[in-house]
Design an enzyme around this catalytic site. Structure first.
Site, PDB file in Angstrom:
ATOM      1  N   TYR A 268       0.851  -1.189   0.000  1.00  0.00           N
ATOM      2  CA  TYR A 268       0.000   0.000   0.000  1.00  0.00           C
ATOM      3  C   TYR A 268       0.888   1.241   0.000  1.00  0.00           C
ATOM      4  O   TYR A 268       1.905   1.273  -0.680  1.00  0.00           O
ATOM      5  CB  TYR A 268      -0.984  -0.045   1.177  1.00  0.00           C
TER       6      TYR A 268
ATOM      7  N   ARG B   6      -9.876  10.371  -7.796  1.00  0.00           N
ATOM      8  CA  ARG B   6      -8.923  11.123  -6.958  1.00  0.00           C
ATOM      9  C   ARG B   6      -8.054  10.118  -6.219  1.00  0.00           C
ATOM     10  O   ARG B   6      -8.310   9.790  -5.068  1.00  0.00           O
ATOM     11  CB  ARG B   6      -9.670  12.024  -5.966  1.00  0.00           C
TER      12      ARG B   6
ATOM     13  N   LYS C 229      -5.811  -2.214  -0.618  1.00  0.00           N
ATOM     14  CA  LYS C 229      -6.596  -2.117   0.607  1.00  0.00           C
ATOM     15  C   LYS C 229      -7.040  -3.496   1.083  1.00  0.00           C
ATOM     16  O   LYS C 229      -6.963  -3.822   2.272  1.00  0.00           O
ATOM     17  CB  LYS C 229      -7.838  -1.252   0.369  1.00  0.00           C
TER      18      LYS C 229
ATOM     19  N   GLU D 247     -13.747   4.412  -1.831  1.00  0.00           N
ATOM     20  CA  GLU D 247     -12.328   4.781  -1.736  1.00  0.00           C
ATOM     21  C   GLU D 247     -11.923   5.696  -2.880  1.00  0.00           C
ATOM     22  O   GLU D 247     -12.168   5.405  -4.061  1.00  0.00           O
ATOM     23  CB  GLU D 247     -11.467   3.508  -1.775  1.00  0.00           C
ATOM     24  N   ASP D 248     -11.310   6.823  -2.529  1.00  0.00           N
ATOM     25  CA  ASP D 248     -10.701   7.741  -3.500  1.00  0.00           C
ATOM     26  C   ASP D 248     -11.679   8.235  -4.565  1.00  0.00           C
ATOM     27  O   ASP D 248     -11.357   8.275  -5.762  1.00  0.00           O
ATOM     28  CB  ASP D 248      -9.475   7.096  -4.144  1.00  0.00           C
TER      29      ASP D 248
ATOM     30  N   ASP E  81     -13.579   5.617   3.407  1.00  0.00           N
ATOM     31  CA  ASP E  81     -12.333   5.592   4.167  1.00  0.00           C
ATOM     32  C   ASP E  81     -11.629   6.946   4.161  1.00  0.00           C
ATOM     33  O   ASP E  81     -11.022   7.338   5.144  1.00  0.00           O
ATOM     34  CB  ASP E  81     -11.402   4.514   3.609  1.00  0.00           C
ATOM     35  N   ASP E  82     -11.725   7.687   3.052  1.00  0.00           N
ATOM     36  CA  ASP E  82     -11.070   8.991   2.981  1.00  0.00           C
ATOM     37  C   ASP E  82     -11.691   9.973   3.966  1.00  0.00           C
ATOM     38  O   ASP E  82     -10.995  10.815   4.544  1.00  0.00           O
ATOM     39  CB  ASP E  82     -11.165   9.559   1.561  1.00  0.00           C
TER      40      ASP E  82
ATOM     41  N   ASN F 108      -0.664  11.512   1.012  1.00  0.00           N
ATOM     42  CA  ASN F 108       0.059  10.430   0.348  1.00  0.00           C
ATOM     43  C   ASN F 108       0.131  10.726  -1.141  1.00  0.00           C
ATOM     44  O   ASN F 108      -0.727  11.425  -1.686  1.00  0.00           O
ATOM     45  CB  ASN F 108      -0.672   9.101   0.563  1.00  0.00           C
TER      46      ASN F 108
END
Length: 599
Positions: free
Chosen positions: A139, A192, A210, A281-282, A304-305, A450
């Protein structure tokens, strides 16, 4: 050399003769996993493969040269693999020896992908036994490079892909997935990816990475996870013009069409797997909050973000307060500068705001503790036309719009600066020096973006500009920092992997109906208690990565207990079994079970 697997005693074997499973297949395991202190019996598994060669080609069943002689006869694979027999621990050592001969992190990741495609048990055991070394390869930070090269280095399919051409067919398509159950699914639309922007289908590296952590760290079995790419196009011209690009080669869907496709997908997933936990996610900032708000009270899902990052940061802040010898209710007094007003920045702010209310602060008072910045500076209510609803809640009504971080630090004297901008250099030396001089306690600085190249400021810079006083946690791993006085400080990695694997484990084990904010708060509190005094003395606000499975277990236990207290748990432990033992029993641990085939 004591083997891991030990056969039952003769008496036990005789007793097993009355069972439907052949007694010679039963094995007792004395696990090396600290969370499984007692011996367990491994239930034999039926591969249901007609052909032995299919077994060794299937990564979920393949053991490489660890098949016993009896298994080679039972499964019809004698002669198809070398004669020498290895145990799992030997395979792990052999693989790590080869992995350490490679210098480039991306090449290491490719080798790990190759292992996962051949032998999932060995892959996850490598990750469990060497999590501190291997997790950064699976990751962050390496996953950023993996995504950027996904189309170029594509090897084989993993997970599912949905495009606008699949409108009306998603429910049928999910029947193509070969597994009949799924505990956790991770979906992205690639809009993103980390701090890298719109990567389209190349963002599939995120769900895959993940879920590797869900399996190894959270104890979800690899055959019960599903990575998903909602490939609704890309606005990245470089990708659209790349002949090797593997995705839907059209501009992104927008407006009602986009949300209709997502809605069809969500309904299809929960129709196929009613108790799955779906992780968003993202997704880009303009859609992430909308999707979460639409589905969070109807399905078992979370972003999660927004929520995962928020809960992890909250745990880090609680750990930092422990280092300052401040009680948790000091949260209500914290002045917080948040550099980044996207979904992650607002999500973290929402998590801290909720926590402040948990310790007795009113909603209005809690909002007044925040100072949120975007690329134009401090956001104020004068910008109401360009801010979304969540951003407006944190916009200042008492300060001039567009002020710099340095100006606000001088005026407000914040306790905490959070970096969620995805851009290097957005937390400056001037701001840190001013913050450090103004406080009579150690300043808390958390640059969380990140990958490493996008981190707002490095730990070395934080320590230098604060004269070694700063408490630092980062989104990606950094090397320890040697101070001028000869001491060494370790900046903790404030990584969501401390929260989301345990959250997914707990929520799926008890089949929670939803994930409320209070559940995330309880998960953060459980995590914050895991850091030892020795770790805090070295500068860490989070436990060492080596204890990550123990952290996931404690988070899962807190999640299950809270779900049961709220009466939203649809499953419970066996009669006479406590929650702690139930969660431990449900945790997957990568080891070879005895195999047979009834096909």
């Amino acid at each position: 050399k004591s083997p891991t697997l030990q056969l039952f005693t003769r008496l036990e074997l005789q007793l097993c003769m009355f069972r439907s499973v052949p007694s010679r297949l039963i094995q007792r395991v004395f696990s090396t996993d600290a969370s499984l202190a007692t011996s367990r019996v491994l239930t034999p598994l039926n591969t249901k493969h007609n052909n032995g060669s299919d077994v060794i080609q299937d990564p979920l069943w393949n053991k490489g040269t660890a098949f016993t002689q009896d298994e080679r006869d039972r499964l019809g694979i004698r002669g198809l693999i070398p004669a020498a027999h290895s145990v799992l621990e030997e395979q792990v050592k052999r693989f790590m020896l080869l992995l350490r001969q490679i210098d480039d992190p991306l090449t290491k990741n490719i080798k790990l992908q190759d292992l996962q495609n051949r032998n999932e048990t060995l892959y996850h055991r490598v990750l469990v036994d060497h999590v501190e070394e291997v997790a950064p390869l699976v990751y962050t930070p390496t996953v950023g490079q993996v995504c950027q090269t996904y189309s170029t280095l594509y090897q084989r399919p993993r997970g599912m892909f949905f495009t606008p051409a699949d409108r009306g067919l998603m429910g049928v398509m999910l029947r193509n997935w070969p597994r009949n159950s799924c505990q956790v699914a991770v979906v992205t639309d690639g809009s993103r990816i980390l701090g890298l922007g719109d990567l389209g289908v190349n963002g599939m590296g995120i769900p895959i990475g993940k879920l590797a952590l869900y399996c190894a760290v959270g104890g979800i079995a690899p055959h019960r996870v599903l990575p998903i790419m909602l490939d609704l196009g890309t606005d990245n011209e470089e990708l659209l013009n790349d002949p090797l690009y593997r995705g839907w080669r059209q501009p992104r869907e927008r407006g009602a069409q986009y949300y209709e496709l997502v809605d069809e997908f969500v309904q299809a997933v929960f129709s196929r797997f009613p108790e799955v936990m779906l992780q968003f996610e993202d997704f880009s900032s303009d859609k992430a909050s909308n999707l979460l708000n639409k589905y969070r009270d109807r399905y078992l899902c979370f972003n999660d973000d927004i929520q995962g990052t928020g809960a992890t940061v909250l745990a880090g802040v609680l750990g930092a307060l422990r280092m300052q010898r401040k009680p948790p209710d000091y949260l209500s007094k914290l002045k917080v500068c948040v550099v980044g007003a996207g979904s992650a920045g607002i999500g973290v702010s929402q998590a801290l705001h909720s926590a402040m209310m948990q310790v007795g602060c009113s909603a209005k008072q809690a909002y007044e503790n925040f100072f949120v910045f975007d690329q134009c500076g401090l956001i104020s209510k004068s910008r109401f036309a360009s801010l979304n609803e969540e951003q407006m809640l944190f916009a200042r009504g008492d300060m001039q719009d567009g002020q710099t971080l340095e100006q606000v630090v001088e005026f407000v004297k914040p306790d905490l600066i959070l970096g969620l901008s995805g851009k290097k250099g957005t937390i400056s030396e001037t701001a840190i020096r001013a913050m450090s001089k103004q406080l009579d306690r150690r300043p808390i600085i958390m640059p969380l973006s990140n990958p490493t190249s996008s981190c707002e400021v490095t730990p070395a810079e934080c320590y230098e500009w604060s004269d070694g006083r700063a408490i630092v946690a980062t989104g990606s791993p950094f090397d320890p920092v040697e101070l001028p006085d000869g001491g060494t400080l370790f900046a903790s990695q404030c990584n969501n992997m401390y929260i989301f694997p345990g959250l997914g484990l707990g929520a799926s084990v008890c089949a929670a109906e939803t994930i409320p904010d209070s559940m995330l708060y309880e998960a953060a509190v459980a995590l914050s208690k895991m850091t030892t005094e020795e770790e805090m003395a070295s500068g860490r606000v989070f436990p060492g990565i080596a204890s990550i499975r123990a952290c996931s277990k404690e988070v899962a236990i807190a999640v299950v207990k809270h779900a049961r207290a709220l009466n939203i748990a649809r499953a419970g432990p066996n009669r006479g079994e406590n929650v702690e033992r139930w969660v431990q029993r449900k945790m997957y641990y990568p080891e070879y079970a005895p195999l047979y085939s009834s096909a």
